[in-house]
Design a protein around this motif. Structure first.
Motif, PDB file in Angstrom:
ATOM      1  N   HIS A  55      39.964  34.918  10.402  1.00  0.00           N
ATOM      2  CA  HIS A  55      40.388  34.445   9.083  1.00  0.00           C
ATOM      3  C   HIS A  55      39.261  33.697   8.379  1.00  0.00           C
ATOM      4  O   HIS A  55      38.970  33.949   7.213  1.00  0.00           O
ATOM      5  CB  HIS A  55      41.606  33.527   9.234  1.00  0.00           C
ATOM      6  N   SER A  56      38.617  32.780   9.071  1.00  0.00           N
ATOM      7  CA  SER A  56      37.556  31.976   8.472  1.00  0.00           C
ATOM      8  C   SER A  56      36.777  31.279   9.587  1.00  0.00           C
ATOM      9  O   SER A  56      36.971  31.546  10.766  1.00  0.00           O
ATOM     10  CB  SER A  56      38.141  30.957   7.485  1.00  0.00           C
ATOM     11  N   ILE A  57      35.894  30.362   9.163  1.00  0.00           N
ATOM     12  CA  ILE A  57      35.082  29.575  10.093  1.00  0.00           C
ATOM     13  C   ILE A  57      35.287  28.100   9.788  1.00  0.00           C
ATOM     14  O   ILE A  57      35.411  27.697   8.632  1.00  0.00           O
ATOM     15  CB  ILE A  57      33.586  29.934   9.973  1.00  0.00           C
ATOM     16  N   ASN A  58      35.325  27.291  10.841  1.00  0.00           N
ATOM     17  CA  ASN A  58      35.439  25.838  10.696  1.00  0.00           C
ATOM     18  C   ASN A  58      34.154  25.185  11.207  1.00  0.00           C
ATOM     19  O   ASN A  58      33.795  25.323  12.367  1.00  0.00           O
ATOM     20  CB  ASN A  58      36.649  25.333  11.490  1.00  0.00           C
ATOM     21  N   TRP A  59      33.445  24.458  10.309  1.00  0.00           N
ATOM     22  CA  TRP A  59      32.270  23.693  10.686  1.00  0.00           C
ATOM     23  C   TRP A  59      32.679  22.243  10.924  1.00  0.00           C
ATOM     24  O   TRP A  59      33.426  21.666  10.138  1.00  0.00           O
ATOM     25  CB  TRP A  59      31.201  23.765   9.601  1.00  0.00           C
ATOM     26  N   TYR A  60      32.169  21.635  11.994  1.00  0.00           N
ATOM     27  CA  TYR A  60      32.544  20.265  12.324  1.00  0.00           C
ATOM     28  C   TYR A  60      31.414  19.578  13.097  1.00  0.00           C
ATOM     29  O   TYR A  60      30.479  20.237  13.571  1.00  0.00           O
ATOM     30  CB  TYR A  60      33.839  20.240  13.140  1.00  0.00           C
ATOM     31  N   HIS A  61      31.520  18.256  13.206  1.00  0.00           N
ATOM     32  CA  HIS A  61      30.506  17.472  13.906  1.00  0.00           C
ATOM     33  C   HIS A  61      31.217  16.416  14.756  1.00  0.00           C
ATOM     34  O   HIS A  61      31.985  15.615  14.235  1.00  0.00           O
ATOM     35  CB  HIS A  61      29.590  16.784  12.893  1.00  0.00           C
ATOM     36  N   GLU A  62      30.953  16.435  16.052  1.00  0.00           N
ATOM     37  CA  GLU A  62      31.586  15.494  16.976  1.00  0.00           C
ATOM     38  C   GLU A  62      30.563  14.499  17.538  1.00  0.00           C
ATOM     39  O   GLU A  62      29.359  14.689  17.414  1.00  0.00           O
ATOM     40  CB  GLU A  62      32.247  16.253  18.132  1.00  0.00           C
ATOM     41  N   TYR A 103      25.628  26.146   3.293  1.00  0.00           N
ATOM     42  CA  TYR A 103      25.115  24.782   3.267  1.00  0.00           C
ATOM     43  C   TYR A 103      25.741  23.895   4.356  1.00  0.00           C
ATOM     44  O   TYR A 103      25.167  22.868   4.736  1.00  0.00           O
ATOM     45  CB  TYR A 103      25.346  24.145   1.900  1.00  0.00           C
ATOM     46  N   LYS A 104      26.907  24.267   4.865  1.00  0.00           N
ATOM     47  CA  LYS A 104      27.626  23.404   5.807  1.00  0.00           C
ATOM     48  C   LYS A 104      26.879  23.223   7.125  1.00  0.00           C
ATOM     49  O   LYS A 104      27.014  22.195   7.789  1.00  0.00           O
ATOM     50  CB  LYS A 104      29.032  23.946   6.055  1.00  0.00           C
ATOM     51  N   LYS A 105      26.087  24.221   7.510  1.00  0.00           N
ATOM     52  CA  LYS A 105      25.379  24.105   8.791  1.00  0.00           C
ATOM     53  C   LYS A 105      24.318  23.010   8.756  1.00  0.00           C
ATOM     54  O   LYS A 105      23.896  22.509   9.806  1.00  0.00           O
ATOM     55  CB  LYS A 105      24.756  25.444   9.191  1.00  0.00           C
ATOM     56  N   MET A 113      26.665  19.818   9.508  1.00  0.00           N
ATOM     57  CA  MET A 113      27.502  19.824  10.707  1.00  0.00           C
ATOM     58  C   MET A 113      26.715  20.324  11.920  1.00  0.00           C
ATOM     59  O   MET A 113      25.652  20.914  11.778  1.00  0.00           O
ATOM     60  CB  MET A 113      28.732  20.703  10.495  1.00  0.00           C
ATOM     61  N   GLN A 114      27.294  20.126  13.098  1.00  0.00           N
ATOM     62  CA  GLN A 114      26.611  20.459  14.341  1.00  0.00           C
ATOM     63  C   GLN A 114      27.219  21.668  15.047  1.00  0.00           C
ATOM     64  O   GLN A 114      26.534  22.346  15.811  1.00  0.00           O
ATOM     65  CB  GLN A 114      26.673  19.245  15.291  1.00  0.00           C
ATOM     66  N   SER A 115      28.492  21.957  14.790  1.00  0.00           N
ATOM     67  CA  SER A 115      29.183  23.013  15.532  1.00  0.00           C
ATOM     68  C   SER A 115      30.064  23.836  14.601  1.00  0.00           C
ATOM     69  O   SER A 115      30.438  23.388  13.514  1.00  0.00           O
ATOM     70  CB  SER A 115      30.056  22.410  16.646  1.00  0.00           C
ATOM     71  N   GLN A 116      30.414  25.027  15.072  1.00  0.00           N
ATOM     72  CA  GLN A 116      31.334  25.873  14.326  1.00  0.00           C
ATOM     73  C   GLN A 116      32.279  26.576  15.294  1.00  0.00           C
ATOM     74  O   GLN A 116      31.960  26.740  16.472  1.00  0.00           O
ATOM     75  CB  GLN A 116      30.588  26.915  13.492  1.00  0.00           C
ATOM     76  N   ARG A 117      33.445  26.960  14.778  1.00  0.00           N
ATOM     77  CA  ARG A 117      34.414  27.698  15.595  1.00  0.00           C
ATOM     78  C   ARG A 117      35.219  28.605  14.670  1.00  0.00           C
ATOM     79  O   ARG A 117      35.394  28.297  13.485  1.00  0.00           O
ATOM     80  CB  ARG A 117      35.333  26.746  16.349  1.00  0.00           C
ATOM     81  N   LEU A 134      17.099  19.277   4.482  1.00  0.00           N
ATOM     82  CA  LEU A 134      18.164  18.507   3.834  1.00  0.00           C
ATOM     83  C   LEU A 134      17.691  17.088   3.535  1.00  0.00           C
ATOM     84  O   LEU A 134      17.922  16.561   2.438  1.00  0.00           O
ATOM     85  CB  LEU A 134      19.403  18.464   4.729  1.00  0.00           C
ATOM     86  N   LEU A 135      17.014  16.452   4.487  1.00  0.00           N
ATOM     87  CA  LEU A 135      16.552  15.080   4.295  1.00  0.00           C
ATOM     88  C   LEU A 135      15.549  14.986   3.148  1.00  0.00           C
ATOM     89  O   LEU A 135      15.605  14.046   2.336  1.00  0.00           O
ATOM     90  CB  LEU A 135      15.926  14.560   5.594  1.00  0.00           C
ATOM     91  N   ASN A 136      14.662  15.956   3.064  1.00  0.00           N
ATOM     92  CA  ASN A 136      13.676  15.959   1.980  1.00  0.00           C
ATOM     93  C   ASN A 136      14.327  16.208   0.630  1.00  0.00           C
ATOM     94  O   ASN A 136      13.952  15.598  -0.382  1.00  0.00           O
ATOM     95  CB  ASN A 136      12.603  17.028   2.243  1.00  0.00           C
ATOM     96  N   THR A 137      15.312  17.102   0.601  1.00  0.00           N
ATOM     97  CA  THR A 137      16.038  17.371  -0.641  1.00  0.00           C
ATOM     98  C   THR A 137      16.756  16.115  -1.122  1.00  0.00           C
ATOM     99  O   THR A 137      16.718  15.771  -2.306  1.00  0.00           O
ATOM    100  CB  THR A 137      17.064  18.503  -0.439  1.00  0.00           C
ATOM    101  N   LEU A 138      17.414  15.415  -0.202  1.00  0.00           N
ATOM    102  CA  LEU A 138      18.122  14.187  -0.551  1.00  0.00           C
ATOM    103  C   LEU A 138      17.175  13.137  -1.116  1.00  0.00           C
ATOM    104  O   LEU A 138      17.450  12.506  -2.146  1.00  0.00           O
ATOM    105  CB  LEU A 138      18.826  13.623   0.680  1.00  0.00           C
ATOM    106  N   LYS A 139      16.056  12.949  -0.454  1.00  0.00           N
ATOM    107  CA  LYS A 139      15.091  11.942  -0.898  1.00  0.00           C
ATOM    108  C   LYS A 139      14.560  12.279  -2.293  1.00  0.00           C
ATOM    109  O   LYS A 139      14.477  11.408  -3.176  1.00  0.00           O
ATOM    110  CB  LYS A 139      13.935  11.884   0.109  1.00  0.00           C
ATOM    111  N   ARG A 140      14.257  13.552  -2.497  1.00  0.00           N
ATOM    112  CA  ARG A 140      13.693  13.989  -3.775  1.00  0.00           C
ATOM    113  C   ARG A 140      14.722  13.883  -4.900  1.00  0.00           C
ATOM    114  O   ARG A 140      14.413  13.413  -6.004  1.00  0.00           O
ATOM    115  CB  ARG A 140      13.195  15.436  -3.627  1.00  0.00           C
ATOM    116  N   LYS A 141      15.958  14.302  -4.627  1.00  0.00           N
ATOM    117  CA  LYS A 141      16.988  14.299  -5.664  1.00  0.00           C
ATOM    118  C   LYS A 141      17.439  12.880  -6.024  1.00  0.00           C
ATOM    119  O   LYS A 141      17.717  12.579  -7.186  1.00  0.00           O
ATOM    120  CB  LYS A 141      18.186  15.141  -5.217  1.00  0.00           C
ATOM    121  N   LYS A 142      17.527  11.990  -5.025  1.00  0.00           N
ATOM    122  CA  LYS A 142      17.876  10.605  -5.310  1.00  0.00           C
ATOM    123  C   LYS A 142      16.815   9.961  -6.194  1.00  0.00           C
ATOM    124  O   LYS A 142      17.134   9.227  -7.149  1.00  0.00           O
ATOM    125  CB  LYS A 142      18.012   9.817  -4.000  1.00  0.00           C
TER     126      LYS A 142
END
Length: 335
Positions: A136-143, A297-299, A302-306, A159-167
């Motif tokens: 049906h779909s994929i669930n991304w999550y982080h534990e 973008y979710k990956k 997040m750290q895991s998917q199921r 992601l970290l560089n994008t955040l720093k630049r955009k802020k």
């Protein structure tokens, strides 16, 4: 195990299930029934009781089909009253209501975790139904998040560089502010809900099909202290908005949107970062769940998917059930 079918006005108080995720409480299904169900889709609640234990399956009848009381708002579907479904529980519940179930041609459950499909397949097989699963779909999550520094250390440098630049860019442009709110009053909540709907309406997404349901479930979560709202304002106009729920050390990312004209500013990314820092530092969550959708973008967050599965059970004792059974067999052959 005793079995009964209840209408919504006969349900037990939902407060018995408040320790569960908001999506696995009677309140969620009651509001779903109130704002989404219609004459073609009638809710039915299968209630199973054994000694001090109670399990509930919120279902819906459509023509002569039975299905889980879910739609695109539903991130997962589980039997209420049990955090961990077992084969034994599934078999007991299904066997106790098999006379009722055999009235229907097909029974559809979606979306369910992959490990749950095994339990349901074995249970329905015992009463003669034939089951077919599909993705049906994929669930991304982080534990296992310990603190915000640990969380950021696991993120990709992109992601970290994008955040720093955009802020830095938003600060230079001026007029932008980021707000994470728990809504101090009903007045504030209504204002912030209006801001959310304005953003959503002007976003790239389709028009919200059931805004009254969103308002109702958000209000329910707010009353229980589980609501986190996030906004980016540009010159006091809301340009990005997110709805998160926090419960039992887990933050659930339910809705997010930004205005189409603000794509290049990455206000959505900046807001997600602020929300993440808030729930980890203030709420002390150890898990974050992005719920439904395999967006690329979710990956980064997040750290895991199921997988989230759907399963259709066909009743070979009815003509339409047999037809659905052969349709599934042919579909499997084609794939």
């Amino acid at each position: 195990m005793d079995f009964q079918v209840f209408n919504s006005n006969e349900l037990l108080p939902q407060e018995k299930l408040v320790s569960a995720p908001i999506f696995s409480r009677l309140a969620w299904f009651s509001l779903f029934e109130k704002f989404i169900c219609n004459d073609n889709l009638v809710a039915k609640y299968f209630v199973f009781t054994e000694q001090n234990s109670q399990f509930i399956l919120p279902l819906a009848v459509y023509q002569n089909q039975l299905k889980s009381l879910t739609n695109y708002y539903s991130p997962f579907y589980r039997m209420l009253g049990s955090a961990h479904i077992t084969v034994d529980i599934c078999q007991q519940t299904i066997q106790s209501c098999q006379v009722e179930l055999k009235k229907y041609d097909t029974i559809d459950l979606v979306p369910i975790y992959e490990e749950d499909t095994v339990c349901w397949l074995k249970a329905f097989e015992k009463i003669g139904f034939k089951g077919f699963t599909y993705l049906h779909s994929i669930n991304w999550y982080h534990e296992h998040i310990t603190d915000i520094d640990q969380y950021w250390s696991l993120r990709p440098s992109k992601l970290l560089n994008t955040l720093k630049r955009k802020k830095r860019k938003l600060d230079k442009m001026g007029g932008y502010s980021v707000v994470v709110s728990t809504a101090n009053s009903a007045f504030d909540l209504n204002k912030e809900l209006a801001d959310y709907h304005h953003v959503y309406f002007d976003s790239w997404k389709k028009v919200e099909p059931y805004p009254a349901f969103i308002d109702a479930i958000v209000s329910y979560a707010w009353q229980r202290g589980e609501l986190r709202l996030g906004f980016v304002y540009h010159e006091e106009k809301p340009v990005a908005a997110q709805i998160w729920f926090v419960n039992n050390k887990t933050a659930y990312i339910f809705k997010l949107a930004y205005r189409s004209g603000y794509t290049k500013t990455s206000v959505g990314t900046v807001l997600t970062a602020a929300m993440m820092e808030y729930v980890i530092e203030k709420d002390k969550v150890s898990n974050v769940d992005f719920l439904t959708g395999d967006d690329n973008y979710k990956k980064d967050w997040m750290q895991s998917q199921r997988p989230l599965m759907g399963v259709q059970f066909c009743n070979p004792a009815t003509w339409k059930g047999k037809k659905a059974y052969f349709r599934n067999i042919l579909s499997g052959i084609r794939k």
